[in-house]
Design an enzyme around this catalytic site. Structure first.
Site, short mmCIF file in Angstrom:
data_model
loop_
_atom_site.label_atom_id
_atom_site.label_comp_id
_atom_site.label_asym_id
_atom_site.label_seq_id
_atom_site.Cartn_x
_atom_site.Cartn_y
_atom_site.Cartn_z
N GLN A 171 48.92 56.64 46.32
CA GLN A 171 49.04 56.76 47.47
C GLN A 171 48.01 57.91 48.02
O GLN A 171 47.10 57.72 48.94
CB GLN A 171 50.35 57.21 48.11
N HIS A 191 59.50 67.77 48.53
CA HIS A 191 59.20 67.56 49.86
C HIS A 191 58.81 69.00 50.10
O HIS A 191 57.86 69.53 50.72
CB HIS A 191 60.09 66.88 50.76
N LYS A 240 52.85 62.87 42.74
CA LYS A 240 54.06 62.12 42.21
C LYS A 240 53.53 60.61 42.67
O LYS A 240 53.71 59.70 41.89
CB LYS A 240 55.31 62.35 42.86
P1 AMP Z 1 58.57 60.32 50.72
O1 AMP Z 1 59.52 60.83 51.62
O2 AMP Z 1 58.97 59.81 49.30
O3 AMP Z 1 57.50 59.27 51.38
O4 AMP Z 1 57.55 61.26 50.12
C1 AMP Z 1 57.00 62.18 51.23
C2 AMP Z 1 55.88 63.35 50.49
O5 AMP Z 1 56.61 63.93 49.67
C3 AMP Z 1 54.76 62.41 49.65
O6 AMP Z 1 53.52 63.11 49.88
C4 AMP Z 1 55.21 62.33 48.27
O7 AMP Z 1 54.03 62.18 47.22
C5 AMP Z 1 55.62 63.69 48.00
N1 AMP Z 1 56.85 63.74 47.00
C6 AMP Z 1 57.65 62.94 46.87
N2 AMP Z 1 58.32 63.33 45.64
C7 AMP Z 1 57.76 64.49 45.26
C8 AMP Z 1 57.87 65.39 44.01
N3 AMP Z 1 58.62 65.07 43.04
N4 AMP Z 1 57.04 66.24 43.75
C9 AMP Z 1 56.03 66.63 44.78
N5 AMP Z 1 55.80 65.82 45.97
C10 AMP Z 1 56.61 64.61 45.87
#
Ligand code: AMP
Length: 281
Positions: A153, A37, A149
């Site tokens: 989406q 994030h 990741k």
């Molecule tokens: P989430 O809180 O899991 O819904 O993720 C929010 C954002 O963070 C989304 O755009 C995800 O793709 C990104 N994200 C989650 N995990 C990672 C990661 N390991 N590396 C890069 N971006 C990430």
């Protein structure tokens, strides 16, 4: 850092910033923040004058037997991290405010939403596109930042933006991993020590695919078989799907050429984990 709970207040803050000629970078999240994030936040800071982060565990993207009720949360820690990163505004709306009684409107990207993760999570992407469209309307960002990741989406969001002429530029950032390759995810919190160690097989399988393809293997089935055999060795890991697909259409490919997406999803204990690699053939 401003903490804003109300969508109308969020909108007027954005309007005010825009009227001052400032560009807005937006990072939507479900909280329980990790370095993945924060890499998006850093990118937003580089590109925009004002950075807005949202934390909202979005009920419409969870299936009935999924982890909505127990999704990890640590609002104090999240706020501290974002403050340290000098984020300008944190938007944390309530469920009631985002989905008032009688809510009936959804945004759906057809086709792409039914592939890969869409097979085991049939309404997931509809929930994602709906909440992202709502957040875009409230925040009116110039740029929005997503992680590779969640490959499917970001592809679906880019299509929604194109199809609906949304005036926002989507920026995609690479996957941030732990020291041993495991993709960072809020859901890694569900893993105990043994599961955590077994979960690295997802990245090991993706790396094996990359190695095979770089060695000249052109047959997708053969790469898949090798990956499956490796994953099968980890008894704590139950594969949901493994796909070698076209990175634009998400259709399975048979012969490997140009660029392919290798994607996996698996259950490890209570966690459903996903990972992927884009591989140049
Ligand atoms: P989430 O809180 O899991 O819904 O993720 C929010 C954002 O963070 C989304 O755009 C995800 O793709 C990104 N994200 C989650 N995990 C990672 C990661 N390991 N590396 C890069 N971006 C990430």
């Amino acid at each position: 850092m401003l903490i804003i709970k109300n969508p109308r207040e969020m909108h007027s803050y954005s309007q005010k910033m825009r009227s001052q000629g400032k560009s807005i970078g937006f990072v939507p999240t479900m909280g329980y923040l990790h370095e993945g994030h924060l890499s998006l936040v850093e990118a937003a800071k580089r590109k925009a004058d004002i950075v807005v982060v949202s934390i909202f565990v979005n009920p419409t993207q969870f299936g009935p037997n999924e982890d909505f009720r127990r999704y990890p949360q640590d609002p104090k820690r999240d706020q501290r991290l974002l403050k340290n990163f000098e984020v300008d505004a944190l938007f944390i709306p309530t469920q009631k405010e985002m989905y008032s009684a009688g809510y009936k409107t959804y945004v759906e990207v057809e086709g792409l939403s039914k592939k890969l993760c869409g097979r085991s999570r049939p309404h997931h992407f509809r929930g994602v596109t709906t909440i992202v469209a709502k957040l875009f309307n409230i925040i009116a960002p110039d740029f929005a930042f997503f992680g590779e990741k969640d490959f499917q989406q970001q592809l679906i969001i880019k299509r929604m933006v194109r199809d609906l002429n949304l005036p926002v530029e989507i920026v995609i950032l690479p996957t941030v991993r732990e020291y041993d390759g495991l993709a960072m995810s809020s859901r890694n919190k569900y893993l105990n020590k043994k599961q955590r160690s077994a979960a690295t097989v997802l990245y090991r399988a993706l790396s094996l695919a990359k190695k095979e393809i770089e060695k000249g293997e052109c047959n997708a089935k053969r790469v898949e078989q090798k990956m499956r055999a490796l994953i099968k060795k980890e008894s704590l890991v139950r594969l949901d799907y493994l796909a070698i697909a076209d990175p634009e259409t998400l259709e399975d490919v048979k012969r490997l050429r140009n660029r392919v997406l290798v994607a996996v999803a698996a259950y490890v204990g209570r966690a459903r984990l996903i990972d992927n690699l884009l591989i140049e053939v």
